[in-house]
Write an enzyme that holds these catalytic residues in place. Structure first.
Site, PDB file in Angstrom:
ATOM      1  N   GLU A  36       0.838  -1.202   0.000  1.00  0.00           N
ATOM      2  CA  GLU A  36       0.000   0.000   0.000  1.00  0.00           C
ATOM      3  C   GLU A  36       0.872   1.251   0.000  1.00  0.00           C
ATOM      4  O   GLU A  36       1.958   1.259   0.577  1.00  0.00           O
ATOM      5  CB  GLU A  36      -0.935  -0.001   1.218  1.00  0.00           C
ATOM      6  CG  GLU A  36      -2.047  -1.030   1.095  1.00  0.00           C
ATOM      7  CD  GLU A  36      -3.033  -0.990   2.256  1.00  0.00           C
ATOM      8  OE1 GLU A  36      -2.857  -0.180   3.178  1.00  0.00           O
ATOM      9  OE2 GLU A  36      -3.985  -1.796   2.229  1.00  0.00           O
ATOM     10  N   ARG A  91      -6.797   4.649 -24.100  1.00  0.00           N
ATOM     11  CA  ARG A  91      -7.197   3.871 -25.280  1.00  0.00           C
ATOM     12  C   ARG A  91      -8.526   3.153 -25.060  1.00  0.00           C
ATOM     13  O   ARG A  91      -9.175   2.747 -26.002  1.00  0.00           O
ATOM     14  CB  ARG A  91      -6.091   2.870 -25.654  1.00  0.00           C
ATOM     15  CG  ARG A  91      -4.899   3.542 -26.320  1.00  0.00           C
ATOM     16  CD  ARG A  91      -3.732   2.598 -26.512  1.00  0.00           C
ATOM     17  NE  ARG A  91      -3.103   2.290 -25.244  1.00  0.00           N
ATOM     18  CZ  ARG A  91      -2.036   1.501 -25.111  1.00  0.00           C
ATOM     19  NH1 ARG A  91      -1.504   0.940 -26.176  1.00  0.00           N
ATOM     20  NH2 ARG A  91      -1.514   1.277 -23.927  1.00  0.00           N
ATOM     21  N   GLN A  92      -8.915   2.964 -23.799  1.00  0.00           N
ATOM     22  CA  GLN A  92     -10.234   2.354 -23.509  1.00  0.00           C
ATOM     23  C   GLN A  92     -11.182   3.515 -23.234  1.00  0.00           C
ATOM     24  O   GLN A  92     -11.529   3.814 -22.092  1.00  0.00           O
ATOM     25  CB  GLN A  92     -10.105   1.400 -22.305  1.00  0.00           C
ATOM     26  CG  GLN A  92     -11.345   0.538 -22.054  1.00  0.00           C
ATOM     27  CD  GLN A  92     -11.597  -0.522 -23.115  1.00  0.00           C
ATOM     28  OE1 GLN A  92     -10.663  -1.067 -23.690  1.00  0.00           O
ATOM     29  NE2 GLN A  92     -12.856  -0.816 -23.398  1.00  0.00           N
ATOM     30  N   ASP A 162      -0.698   5.154 -38.912  1.00  0.00           N
ATOM     31  CA  ASP A 162      -1.998   4.861 -39.524  1.00  0.00           C
ATOM     32  C   ASP A 162      -2.725   6.182 -39.787  1.00  0.00           C
ATOM     33  O   ASP A 162      -2.272   7.242 -39.338  1.00  0.00           O
ATOM     34  CB  ASP A 162      -2.847   3.914 -38.654  1.00  0.00           C
ATOM     35  CG  ASP A 162      -3.026   4.458 -37.246  1.00  0.00           C
ATOM     36  OD1 ASP A 162      -3.442   5.627 -37.117  1.00  0.00           O
ATOM     37  OD2 ASP A 162      -2.741   3.726 -36.281  1.00  0.00           O
ATOM     38  N   LYS A 185      -2.020  -0.191 -44.411  1.00  0.00           N
ATOM     39  CA  LYS A 185      -1.785  -1.631 -44.234  1.00  0.00           C
ATOM     40  C   LYS A 185      -2.616  -2.407 -45.247  1.00  0.00           C
ATOM     41  O   LYS A 185      -3.812  -2.160 -45.383  1.00  0.00           O
ATOM     42  CB  LYS A 185      -2.260  -2.071 -42.842  1.00  0.00           C
ATOM     43  CG  LYS A 185      -1.297  -1.762 -41.734  1.00  0.00           C
ATOM     44  CD  LYS A 185      -1.797  -2.401 -40.445  1.00  0.00           C
ATOM     45  CE  LYS A 185      -1.152  -1.694 -39.277  1.00  0.00           C
ATOM     46  NZ  LYS A 185      -1.750  -1.957 -37.999  1.00  0.00           N
ATOM     47  N   ASP A 211       4.261   8.660 -33.476  1.00  0.00           N
ATOM     48  CA  ASP A 211       3.033   8.115 -32.888  1.00  0.00           C
ATOM     49  C   ASP A 211       2.821   8.775 -31.533  1.00  0.00           C
ATOM     50  O   ASP A 211       3.748   9.384 -30.990  1.00  0.00           O
ATOM     51  CB  ASP A 211       3.164   6.588 -32.720  1.00  0.00           C
ATOM     52  CG  ASP A 211       1.812   5.886 -32.750  1.00  0.00           C
ATOM     53  OD1 ASP A 211       0.775   6.563 -32.693  1.00  0.00           O
ATOM     54  OD2 ASP A 211       1.799   4.639 -32.819  1.00  0.00           O
ATOM     55  N   SER A 215       4.342   1.275 -27.222  1.00  0.00           N
ATOM     56  CA  SER A 215       4.154   0.346 -26.094  1.00  0.00           C
ATOM     57  C   SER A 215       5.077  -0.864 -26.300  1.00  0.00           C
ATOM     58  O   SER A 215       6.225  -0.850 -25.878  1.00  0.00           O
ATOM     59  CB  SER A 215       2.677  -0.042 -26.002  1.00  0.00           C
ATOM     60  OG  SER A 215       2.487  -0.931 -24.947  1.00  0.00           O
ATOM     61  N   GLY A 217       6.154  -1.691 -29.206  1.00  0.00           N
ATOM     62  CA  GLY A 217       6.970  -1.378 -30.381  1.00  0.00           C
ATOM     63  C   GLY A 217       6.592  -2.217 -31.589  1.00  0.00           C
ATOM     64  O   GLY A 217       7.194  -2.084 -32.652  1.00  0.00           O
ATOM     65  N   GLY A 218       5.566  -3.056 -31.446  1.00  0.00           N
ATOM     66  CA  GLY A 218       5.170  -3.956 -32.535  1.00  0.00           C
ATOM     67  C   GLY A 218       4.757  -3.202 -33.795  1.00  0.00           C
ATOM     68  O   GLY A 218       5.184  -3.541 -34.906  1.00  0.00           O
TER      69      GLY A 218
HETATM   70  C1  R5P Z   1      -2.659   2.949 -30.820  1.00  0.00           C
HETATM   71  O1  R5P Z   1      -3.785   3.351 -30.991  1.00  0.00           O
HETATM   72  C2  R5P Z   1      -1.546   3.835 -30.360  1.00  0.00           C
HETATM   73  O2  R5P Z   1      -1.607   5.092 -30.957  1.00  0.00           O
HETATM   74  C3  R5P Z   1      -0.201   3.193 -30.657  1.00  0.00           C
HETATM   75  O3  R5P Z   1      -0.047   3.082 -32.069  1.00  0.00           O
HETATM   76  C4  R5P Z   1      -0.092   1.820 -30.067  1.00  0.00           C
HETATM   77  O4  R5P Z   1      -0.534   1.814 -28.748  1.00  0.00           O
HETATM   78  C5  R5P Z   1       1.337   1.332 -30.125  1.00  0.00           C
HETATM   79  O5  R5P Z   1       1.383   0.068 -29.549  1.00  0.00           O
HETATM   80  P1  R5P Z   1       2.605  -0.914 -29.790  1.00  0.00           P
HETATM   81  O6  R5P Z   1       3.859  -0.130 -29.530  1.00  0.00           O
HETATM   82  O7  R5P Z   1       2.380  -2.006 -28.784  1.00  0.00           O
HETATM   83  O8  R5P Z   1       2.518  -1.400 -31.193  1.00  0.00           O
END
Ligand code: R5P
Length: 286
Positions: A36, A91-92, A162, A185, A211, A215, A217-218
């Site tokens: 805690e 994001r949620q 994107d 894509k 971006d 997260s 980096g995928g």
């Molecule tokens: C998605 O909507 C975000 O803008 C990032 O593109 C996403 O969270 C990146 O995630 P990762 O690094 O896991 O591909």
């Protein structure tokens, strides 16, 4: 004005205090054996404008933020500004499936209880600010990222990962006076996806992909591998919020990335771009 750094952003908080010519009073923070959190703020907060600086990532830092706000209110702060450099759970932000929580709304409800205003940096989507009932404002680190890119990476093409991220990239590109595009894509097979700029050719170009966050980096790594094949001579991966979970930086470098850059809304080796200038401009105008 007194700046109170939580445990997530000591560097940004110190930078912010310097720019605002404010005192910095680090609260006492500790963990009990069961995990805690405990916080205690200085009596100096009484009657002052308290500026708390704390991100809501990882999860337990959100609890710490609520405790800091409570402590400031109880100690008699005249006004409480909550600076959340990285606002997690953004994001949620809607009901994607029935039965889910709208996580951002749930967190925002708690955060707004003990604060006069909330300031955050480059939230995933601007519309999430409405969850804070008129108390939240965002600032953008995009111009500072663009300036850093110009000085250190000299890109001649900026790319969004994107179409949804194009707005941010367009702002940065217009700031620098370079071309911009987004990656489209196309599914080639059950396992393969092709990513290439919608309209422009990357052959022989210095590219920066921008971006809001990295997260795992995928997303970036897939794009980088393909842009290399398409002939880009240099690729930088830049973001506001560098979470870099599970070896993401290494993943990007192995994919052929030449530079990985982030702001210091989250601390880490890639956090080379200060977010305090943008935050300070807004806080000073409150
Ligand atoms: C998605 O909507 C975000 O803008 C990032 O593109 C996403 O969270 C990146 O995630 P990762 O690094 O896991 O591909």
């Amino acid at each position: 004005m007194i700046v109170l750094p939580g445990t997530t952003n000591s560097h940004l908080a110190a930078d912010l205090a310097r720019r605002l010519d404010a005192r910095i009073e680090a609260p006492e923070t500790k963990r009990f054996p069961d995990g805690e959190a405990y916080v205690r703020v200085s009596e100096a907060v009484k009657g002052e404008h308290a500026v708390i600086v704390q991100s809501t990532y990882p999860n337990d830092r959100f609890i710490e933020l609520l405790l800091l706000q409570d402590a400031c209110r109880r100690t008699g702060a005249r006004r409480i500004t909550t600076v959340i450099p990285y606002l997690a759970y953004a994001r949620q932000d809607t009901l994607f499936k029935t039965g889910e929580a709208v996580s951002m709304e749930a967190l925002a409800r708690c955060i707004t209880l003990d604060t006069d205003e909330v300031v955050t940096v480059d939230p995933h989507k601007e519309h999430i600010l409405r969850f804070f009932g008129g108390k939240a404002t965002s600032v953008s680190a995009v111009p500072d990222i663009a300036d850093y890119l110009q000085e250190h990476a000299k890109p001649d093409l900026l790319l969004a990962p994107d179409k949804g991220a194009l707005d941010r990239v367009e702002r940065a590109a217009r700031h620098l006076g370079v071309e911009f595009d987004y990656l489209e894509k196309t599914r080639i097979s059950g396992t393969d996806v092709e990513m290439k700029p919608k309209a422009l050719d990357v052959k022989g170009r210095r590219v920066a992909i921008l971006d809001d966050m990295i997260s795992t980096g995928g997303t970036m790594a897939t794009a980088i591998r393909q842009l290399k094949v398409q002939g880009a001579t240099y690729i930088a991966a830049a973001c506001t919020h560098g979470l870099f979970v599970g070896g993401a930086e290494e993943r990007l470098r192995s994919a052929g990335c030449d530079a990985v850059l982030a702001t210091d809304t989250l601390e880490g080796p890639a956090a080379v771009i200060p977010a305090a200038p943008a935050v300070a401009r807004l806080v000073a105008s409150l």
